[in-house]
Design a protein around this motif. Sequence first.
Motif, mmCIF file in Angstrom:
data_model
loop_
_atom_site.group_PDB
_atom_site.id
_atom_site.type_symbol
_atom_site.label_atom_id
_atom_site.label_comp_id
_atom_site.label_asym_id
_atom_site.label_seq_id
_atom_site.Cartn_x
_atom_site.Cartn_y
_atom_site.Cartn_z
ATOM 1 N N GLU A 79 -0.472 -1.989 4.716
ATOM 2 C CA GLU A 79 0.455 -2.504 3.464
ATOM 3 C C GLU A 79 2.065 -2.125 4.258
ATOM 4 N N SER B 114 -5.301 -1.166 -4.795
ATOM 5 C CA SER B 114 -3.774 -1.362 -4.012
ATOM 6 C C SER B 114 -2.957 -2.107 -5.201
ATOM 7 N N GLY C 51 3.342 -5.615 3.969
ATOM 8 C CA GLY C 51 4.619 -4.884 3.798
ATOM 9 C C GLY C 51 5.485 -5.056 4.984
ATOM 10 N N VAL D 22 -0.114 -3.067 -4.294
ATOM 11 C CA VAL D 22 0.828 -4.233 -3.296
ATOM 12 C C VAL D 22 -0.107 -5.457 -3.524
#
Length: 132
Positions: free
Chosen positions: A5, A80, A24, A82
């Motif tokens: 991430e 997650s 990310g 995300v």
Amino acid sequence: LLVAEGVGDHAFEYMTGGYAVVLGGTGRNVAAGMSGGVAYVLRLDERDVNPATVELHTPDEGDLAWLRDVVERHHRLTGSPVAASLLGDWERRSAAFVKVMPTDYRRVLEAMEAAKAQGRDVDEAIMEAARG
């Protein structure tokens, strides 16, 4: 397969094979020394990439289908937020992925596919491609 991430400086520096997916941010000097494998990075800033040996591509439909499966599995296994956010708006947000591929690795893969299609020896085609 790696799913992260976020990564720091010099991501994929010694990557020689396999797949990496980054959901990310990245640090600087991305892909310096990357000689094999493929990385998919969400919102990659091209200024952070060391372009000496890699190319940046827009993922095709097959790449995006594979990425969705990977992100779904990551979400299922980790919970997650995300991944959940990305999946919640997949059509729009998946367009921000960038495919990072070493130039020489791409040439070898293309030579393999061409050799298979032409009925030629695949190992011979790889050696020819590796010589440039």
